[in-house]
Design a protein around this motif. Structure first.
Motif, PDB file in Angstrom:
ATOM      1  N   SER A 185      33.748 -16.031  24.432  1.00  0.00           N
ATOM      2  CA  SER A 185      33.160 -14.709  24.628  1.00  0.00           C
ATOM      3  C   SER A 185      32.462 -14.589  25.973  1.00  0.00           C
ATOM      4  O   SER A 185      32.619 -13.600  26.678  1.00  0.00           O
ATOM      5  CB  SER A 185      32.159 -14.414  23.505  1.00  0.00           C
ATOM      6  N   TYR A 186      31.715 -15.624  26.350  1.00  0.00           N
ATOM      7  CA  TYR A 186      30.892 -15.549  27.562  1.00  0.00           C
ATOM      8  C   TYR A 186      31.756 -15.526  28.825  1.00  0.00           C
ATOM      9  O   TYR A 186      31.430 -14.836  29.795  1.00  0.00           O
ATOM     10  CB  TYR A 186      29.938 -16.746  27.594  1.00  0.00           C
ATOM     11  N   MET A 187      32.862 -16.286  28.836  1.00  0.00           N
ATOM     12  CA  MET A 187      33.703 -16.404  30.028  1.00  0.00           C
ATOM     13  C   MET A 187      35.020 -15.640  29.887  1.00  0.00           C
ATOM     14  O   MET A 187      35.982 -15.940  30.595  1.00  0.00           O
ATOM     15  CB  MET A 187      34.005 -17.891  30.278  1.00  0.00           C
ATOM     16  N   LYS A 188      35.063 -14.659  29.017  1.00  0.00           N
ATOM     17  CA  LYS A 188      36.342 -13.992  28.757  1.00  0.00           C
ATOM     18  C   LYS A 188      36.842 -13.206  29.956  1.00  0.00           C
ATOM     19  O   LYS A 188      38.053 -12.994  30.106  1.00  0.00           O
ATOM     20  CB  LYS A 188      36.206 -13.073  27.535  1.00  0.00           C
ATOM     21  N   ASP A 189      35.946 -12.743  30.829  1.00  0.00           N
ATOM     22  CA  ASP A 189      36.370 -11.975  32.005  1.00  0.00           C
ATOM     23  C   ASP A 189      36.621 -12.850  33.217  1.00  0.00           C
ATOM     24  O   ASP A 189      36.946 -12.338  34.294  1.00  0.00           O
ATOM     25  CB  ASP A 189      35.298 -10.938  32.355  1.00  0.00           C
ATOM     26  N   ASP A 190      36.451 -14.170  33.073  1.00  0.00           N
ATOM     27  CA  ASP A 190      36.666 -15.065  34.206  1.00  0.00           C
ATOM     28  C   ASP A 190      38.159 -15.280  34.416  1.00  0.00           C
ATOM     29  O   ASP A 190      38.906 -15.526  33.459  1.00  0.00           O
ATOM     30  CB  ASP A 190      35.960 -16.402  33.950  1.00  0.00           C
ATOM     31  N   PHE A 191      38.569 -15.233  35.683  1.00  0.00           N
ATOM     32  CA  PHE A 191      39.996 -15.353  35.997  1.00  0.00           C
ATOM     33  C   PHE A 191      40.505 -16.772  35.767  1.00  0.00           C
ATOM     34  O   PHE A 191      41.676 -16.975  35.441  1.00  0.00           O
ATOM     35  CB  PHE A 191      40.235 -14.931  37.455  1.00  0.00           C
TER      36      PHE A 191
ATOM     37  N   MET B 248      39.654 -19.036  33.424  1.00  0.00           N
ATOM     38  CA  MET B 248      39.165 -19.473  32.121  1.00  0.00           C
ATOM     39  C   MET B 248      39.844 -20.779  31.676  1.00  0.00           C
ATOM     40  O   MET B 248      39.203 -21.686  31.131  1.00  0.00           O
ATOM     41  CB  MET B 248      39.412 -18.372  31.089  1.00  0.00           C
TER      42      MET B 248
ATOM     43  N   HIS C  12      23.148 -12.438  29.928  1.00  0.00           N
ATOM     44  CA  HIS C  12      24.419 -11.738  30.126  1.00  0.00           C
ATOM     45  C   HIS C  12      24.327 -10.280  29.677  1.00  0.00           C
ATOM     46  O   HIS C  12      24.885  -9.383  30.314  1.00  0.00           O
ATOM     47  CB  HIS C  12      25.511 -12.468  29.348  1.00  0.00           C
TER      48      HIS C  12
ATOM     49  N   ASP D 232      29.442  -9.875  18.349  1.00  0.00           N
ATOM     50  CA  ASP D 232      30.581 -10.648  18.849  1.00  0.00           C
ATOM     51  C   ASP D 232      30.858 -11.763  17.848  1.00  0.00           C
ATOM     52  O   ASP D 232      29.980 -12.575  17.541  1.00  0.00           O
ATOM     53  CB  ASP D 232      30.272 -11.226  20.231  1.00  0.00           C
TER      54      ASP D 232
END
Length: 553
Positions: free
Chosen positions: A59-65, A67, A299, A398
């Motif tokens: 959940s925390y790093m879901k927008d990281d390219f 991952m 966050h 979440d």
């Protein structure tokens, strides 16, 4: 794995597995693993917390390219820790130890900015010091004929090679961030929050404590373990005082980790390795939960880490705030939570010994300050008046985050009692006067009152050396700025010497001499022929001189 560790604990047995890698000059190169109760118990907690961290990362790093790369790095981190825990050989311990340092550097500089690069550099350089101590230990253990430390710790090492214990102590205090190597731990907060939850709970910083537990007979034979006890006490007091005035949410939690690491190191150096392992495992559960809740709050608030800008989050983030307070109470040692069983037993066993007034005062200060900064953190973050904008979207709905909270919340609630029953089946005999029994609860209450007073700004703002107390007793400057500035100033002096007569006689002088000689050579069509004749003549003259000098001998 957890049940296997219980079987090893109850039967007091261990198993050694040797994996042949290759044969060199009729010598078998083996990879040796040791499965015993403490190792398997610690490994089971590492895997449980790592699974919760990876669930939270979804959940925390879901927008990281990147991952997938981040997940791979976390798995490598856990693999290095597993190799360190199960190793019986000093060389394989070095592989896990160095793997933790390398992967931690990559994770700290993950965001590729100036702050993370500086934090990664101080983390890597501090861990290199511990690597040097491990390498020296490997070199000195050649005299024993084996690098398998478990076979020699009981007979050869304590009497004949006691100095290895000092090297192990040096390696442990660098990895567990004891004074004067404490500056890297708060700086490592530049890493993503899931990494911080893993580093500060059960992997990187606990590797040093685990090494002290493994080599405890060797360390107790050095007769200088009291230095480690004093260093750990000072580290705990320093971190607690700094956390009492810090306003960065993640840094407060990091300083609380540093204070608890001091308690673990102090316990292991006092000759109580099983109690140190007990507190290490109990602390890992609620500290990982505390970091996850902190990361979720930061966050959700748009990457705001200042606790003075928080407040009134109970209505918007009830689940996160509830689990945060649960972990915070466990950190204080609230009755029947994980931290209560380990800290209460640990302090009572220490009080059973012969203590001086200074030691008793230090322990009282440690107990009181731990509850003070925890209450201040909870008061400013949640119980204070709301400091958020009028229109703000803050929520903790979440499924992945809730699943991670539930896993670690159950462990933070039940692990203390379960471990006390399983790891310590025969309770320790505690005979203390009622005054000392009541003193612990009284100190916790006084610390909580101090935290409320500081939170409400009732305490006086200015007093002597406040800046030093707030800034980790100036350790970041003493271990970072001063060595770097001294190195730069020394480099200027050396460069002046290098650009002075040394350069004139050396490289630049030789270049000037050769260019001046070449300028005097004839120029034109026959210049190359004359140059070759001169060079040939010089070579013949040198050869004749060499032959003549040899004929005289």
């Amino acid at each position: 794995m957890f049940f296997s560790s219980l079987s090893c604990f109850f039967n007091e047995t261990g198993k050694v597995y040797e994996i042949p890698l290759y044969t060199l000059n009729s010598t078998d190169i083996l990879l040796t693993f040791y499965f015993d109760g403490p190792g398997l118990m610690f490994l089971s907690f590492v895997l449980a917390i790592s699974s919760a961290v990876l669930l939270f990362s979804g959940s925390y790093m879901k927008d990281d390219f990147f991952m997938a790369r981040f997940t791979l790095l976390v798995l490598l981190f856990v693999l290095s820790m597993s190799l360190l825990i199960l190793s019986l050989n000093m060389v394989s311990i070095l592989l896990g130890w160095d793997g933790l340092g390398v992967v931690s550097y990559i994770l700290v500089v993950y965001y590729q900015n100036e702050k993370s690069n500086a934090a990664g550099m101080i983390t890597a350089l501090t861990n290199r010091l511990g690597d040097v101590a491990i390498l020296l230990t490997i070199g000195l253990m050649v005299e024993t004929g084996s690098w398998n430390f478990m076979y020699t710790a009981a007979d050869l090492l304590p009497t004949e090679m006691w100095y290895l214990g000092i090297l192990i102590m040096a390696a442990s205090i660098t990895k567990s961030a004891q004074m004067p190597f404490s500056a890297w731990l708060p700086a490592a907060m530049a890493a993503p929050t899931p990494v911080s939850a893993l580093v500060h709970s059960s992997t990187l910083v606990t590797a040093g404590v685990y090494l002290l537990i493994r080599f405890n007979p060797l360390i107790m034979s050095t007769k200088v373990s009291w230095v480690l006890v004093l260093t750990a006490c000072l580290t705990t007091v320093m971190a607690s005082m700094s956390a009492l005035w810090e306003c960065d949410l993640k840094k407060v939690v990091a300083l609380s980790t540093l204070s608890q690491l001091g308690v673990m190191v102090m316990t292991a150096a006092a000759g109580l390795p099983l109690l140190a392992l007990f507190h290490l495992l109990a602390h890992a559960t609620f500290k990982a939960l505390l970091f996850m809740c902190s990361g979720k709050i930061i966050h959700s608030l748009g990457d705001t880490q200042d606790i003075r800008n928080m407040g009134g989050l109970m209505g918007s983030m009830p689940l996160t705030v509830s689990f945060f307070n649960l972990a915070n109470l466990a950190l204080c040692g609230f009755p029947f939570l994980a931290g209560f069983y380990s800290k209460d037993l640990l302090i009572e066993v220490i009080l059973m010994g012969d203590l001086s007034v200074a030691t008793l005062s230090l322990i009282s200060l440690i107990v009181g300050l731990s509850s003070a900064y925890s209450v201040r953190l909870a008061f400013l973050s949640f119980l204070n008046y709301p400091s958020l904008p009028v229109v703000s979207k803050v929520s903790d709905e979440d499924r992945l985050v809730v699943g991670a909270y539930l896993m670690l919340g159950c462990l933070a609630t039940t692990s203390g009692a379960v471990l006390s029953w399983l790891m310590l089946p025969s309770p320790s005999l505690i005979l203390l006067p009622p005054t000392l029994k009541i003193t612990t609860a009284l100190l916790v209450a006084l610390g909580a009152a101090l935290g409320v007073l500081i939170s409400a700004n009732i305490m006086p703002r200015r007093f002597l050396l406040l800046e030093a107390l707030m800034n980790m007793w100036l350790l970041p400057s003493l271990s970072g700025y001063l060595p770097s500035s001294a190195g730069l100033s020394l480099n200027k002096k050396i460069s002046t010497l290098d650009l002075g007569w040394a350069e004139l006689v050396g490289g630049k002088g030789g270049y000037t001499l050769l260019t001046s000689i070449s300028s005097k050579l004839p120029k034109g069509v026959f210049a190359p022929m004359l140059t070759y004749q001169l060079l040939g003549g010089a070579l013949l003259l040198m050869a004749a001189t060499l032959l003549y000098s040899n004929s005289l001998m």
